[in-house]
Design an enzyme around this catalytic site. Structure first.
Site, short mmCIF file in Angstrom:
data_model
loop_
_atom_site.label_atom_id
_atom_site.label_comp_id
_atom_site.label_asym_id
_atom_site.label_seq_id
_atom_site.Cartn_x
_atom_site.Cartn_y
_atom_site.Cartn_z
N LYS A 36 -8.51 -10.62 -8.56
CA LYS A 36 -9.42 -10.99 -7.48
C LYS A 36 -10.67 -10.11 -7.54
O LYS A 36 -10.59 -8.92 -7.86
CB LYS A 36 -8.63 -10.83 -6.17
CG LYS A 36 -9.38 -10.42 -4.96
CD LYS A 36 -8.46 -10.35 -3.76
CE LYS A 36 -9.06 -9.35 -2.78
NZ LYS A 36 -8.54 -9.40 -1.44
N LYS A 63 0.83 -1.21 0.00
CA LYS A 63 0.00 0.00 0.00
C LYS A 63 0.87 1.26 0.00
O LYS A 63 0.55 2.23 -0.67
CB LYS A 63 -0.94 0.01 1.21
CG LYS A 63 -2.07 -1.01 1.10
CD LYS A 63 -3.01 -0.91 2.30
CE LYS A 63 -4.02 -2.03 2.32
NZ LYS A 63 -4.69 -2.13 3.63
N LYS A 96 -14.44 -4.68 -5.22
CA LYS A 96 -15.29 -3.54 -5.57
C LYS A 96 -14.52 -2.49 -6.37
O LYS A 96 -15.01 -1.94 -7.35
CB LYS A 96 -15.85 -2.92 -4.28
CG LYS A 96 -16.67 -1.66 -4.48
CD LYS A 96 -17.97 -1.94 -5.22
CE LYS A 96 -18.76 -0.67 -5.45
NZ LYS A 96 -19.94 -0.89 -6.27
P1 AMP Z 1 -12.58 -6.92 1.82
O1 AMP Z 1 -13.97 -6.90 1.31
O2 AMP Z 1 -11.56 -6.80 0.74
O3 AMP Z 1 -12.35 -6.01 3.01
O4 AMP Z 1 -12.35 -8.37 2.40
C1 AMP Z 1 -13.08 -8.90 3.45
C2 AMP Z 1 -12.73 -10.35 3.57
O5 AMP Z 1 -13.14 -11.06 2.40
C3 AMP Z 1 -11.23 -10.62 3.72
O6 AMP Z 1 -11.05 -11.68 4.65
C4 AMP Z 1 -10.79 -11.05 2.35
O7 AMP Z 1 -9.72 -11.97 2.38
C5 AMP Z 1 -12.05 -11.71 1.77
N1 AMP Z 1 -12.17 -11.47 0.32
C6 AMP Z 1 -12.33 -10.28 -0.30
N2 AMP Z 1 -12.38 -10.43 -1.65
C7 AMP Z 1 -12.26 -11.75 -1.87
C8 AMP Z 1 -12.21 -12.55 -3.06
N3 AMP Z 1 -12.33 -12.03 -4.27
N4 AMP Z 1 -12.08 -13.88 -2.91
C9 AMP Z 1 -11.96 -14.44 -1.69
N5 AMP Z 1 -11.98 -13.75 -0.54
C10 AMP Z 1 -12.12 -12.42 -0.63
#
Ligand code: AMP
Ligand code: TRP
Length: 326
Positions: free
Chosen positions: A193, A111, A196
């Site tokens: 991945k 980051k 959003k």
């Molecule tokens: P975030 O929405 O990026 O804050 O992620 C929240 C949780 O969801 C974290 O534990 C991430 O590792 C998991 N996560 C987010 N995006 C993905 C994805 N595309 N595939 C699998 N896990 C995800």
């Protein structure tokens, strides 16, 4: 008894990636263990943000988590900033955290590289995360692979604090990660991945029509150009989504139909849309109930904060006492 803690940032919509990668696992775990799930809004402000948007995202996330199946009768669902002890303990932990450990964090390095001016909050992000977990003396933290290093740091902090202030007793347990069984879900672009910020998501609360409008043009096996070309499931993102959503028998059937050109990509996507529906119908049902009774979201938030604060205060009494505060 195990105590589970996990956190999620209110930094965007709940999509099928973070649902399958995290939240679905939380829903399963809340059945068998004392669970706390936290909307970590103080973490979300370590990246540039809009105050008004933070307000709506916090609420949308609480709504989404309840719709996803987090049950306030079983788990404590709460907002980090409703419990001021998180930041109090984070400050205290800053005083026992070696700077080098923070600078070594891969997420920080990644980051920080993308920014002209790196703020201290970004560096200290994992200290706040350690405070989140240890404030509840949680021993198990369901997270994805990317959080393992942060958890290691939480253990270093627990150990250091214990050694300095509670040498006779392990006041803070050393929290262990519980890795989510689902691998990361790729976005509909098949490039990165699902996230959003990349606009490649399927939202957890989207309608079947909205989902189909995204699935229909989604990338498949790039080498499969004509309907009659046999495909290679392993290189197709739609196949990977089948593996996340469809029954094993369906997944096997999909692989055969694809590699023999029995199905075209649209046929395959239709079956995927059905599997996604099966997963999302109960979530949409709970969302409709919450829409009809929106006060339930606020009630859950208030009740969660009240329960969390009881535990947080108890921990802080012990911390303050051992550290020489009145
Ligand atoms: P975030 O929405 O990026 O804050 O992620 C929240 C949780 O969801 C974290 O534990 C991430 O590792 C998991 N996560 C987010 N995006 C993905 C994805 N595309 N595939 C699998 N896990 C995800
Ligand atoms: N850093 C985590 C993430 O990006 C979110 C988080 C904050 C968290 N505090 C936590 C996760 C405590 C587990 C436990 O996903």
């Amino acid at each position: 008894m195990t105590r589970i803690f996990s956190g999620i940032q209110p930094s965007g919509e709940l999509h099928v990636g973070n649902y399958l990668g995290a939240v679905k696992n939380w829903v399963a775990l809340q059945q068998g263990a004392e669970s706390l799930f936290c909307i970590v809004d103080y973490h979300a402000i370590t990246a540039p943000y809009e105050p008004m948007l933070l307000r709506s995202r916090r609420r949308d996330l609480a709504f989404g988590l309840l719709a996803a199946g987090i049950d306030p009768a079983r788990a404590t669902l709460f907002v980090q900033s409703d419990v001021p002890e998180h930041t109090e303990l984070a400050w205290i932990f800053n005083t026992v955290t070696p700077l080098g450990e923070l600078e070594r964090q891969v997420q920080f390095k990644e980051k920080a590289q993308r920014q002209d001016s790196v703020l201290a909050g970004l560096l200290n992000y994992p200290v706040l995360q350690a405070a989140d977990i240890l404030l509840y003396r949680a021993d198990t933290v369901p997270v994805g692979e990317d959080q393992v290093q942060h958890l290691e740091l939480s253990r270093v902090i627990a150990r250091r604090w214990n050694a300095q202030f509670a040498p006779d007793a392990d006041f803070f347990p050393e929290p262990q990660p519980l890795l989510t069984p689902t691998r990361r879900i790729m976005g509909l672009d098949g490039q990165a991945k699902m996230s959003k910020s990349l606009g490649n998501t399927i939202g957890l609360l989207e309608s079947p029509d909205e989902i189909w409008a995204k699935l229909r043009p989604a990338v498949t096996d790039p080498k499969r150009i004509r309907r009659t070309d046999p495909g290679t499931p392993e290189v197709c993102n739609i196949y990977h989504l089948h593996r996340a959503f469809s029954e094993p028998a369906t997944v096997q059937h999909v692989a055969v139909q694809c590699s023999t050109a029995g199905w075209g990509c649209i046929d395959c996507k239709k079956v995927l849309a059905e599997s996604i529906e099966t997963e999302l119908v109960p979530i949409r049902g709970r969302a409709a109930q919450l829409m009809a009774e929106p006060s339930r979201v606020d009630d859950a938030r208030a009740a969660g904060a009240a329960k969390a604060r009881v535990l947080a205060k108890e921990t802080m009494r012990g911390v303050r006492d051992r550290m020489g505060f009145d």
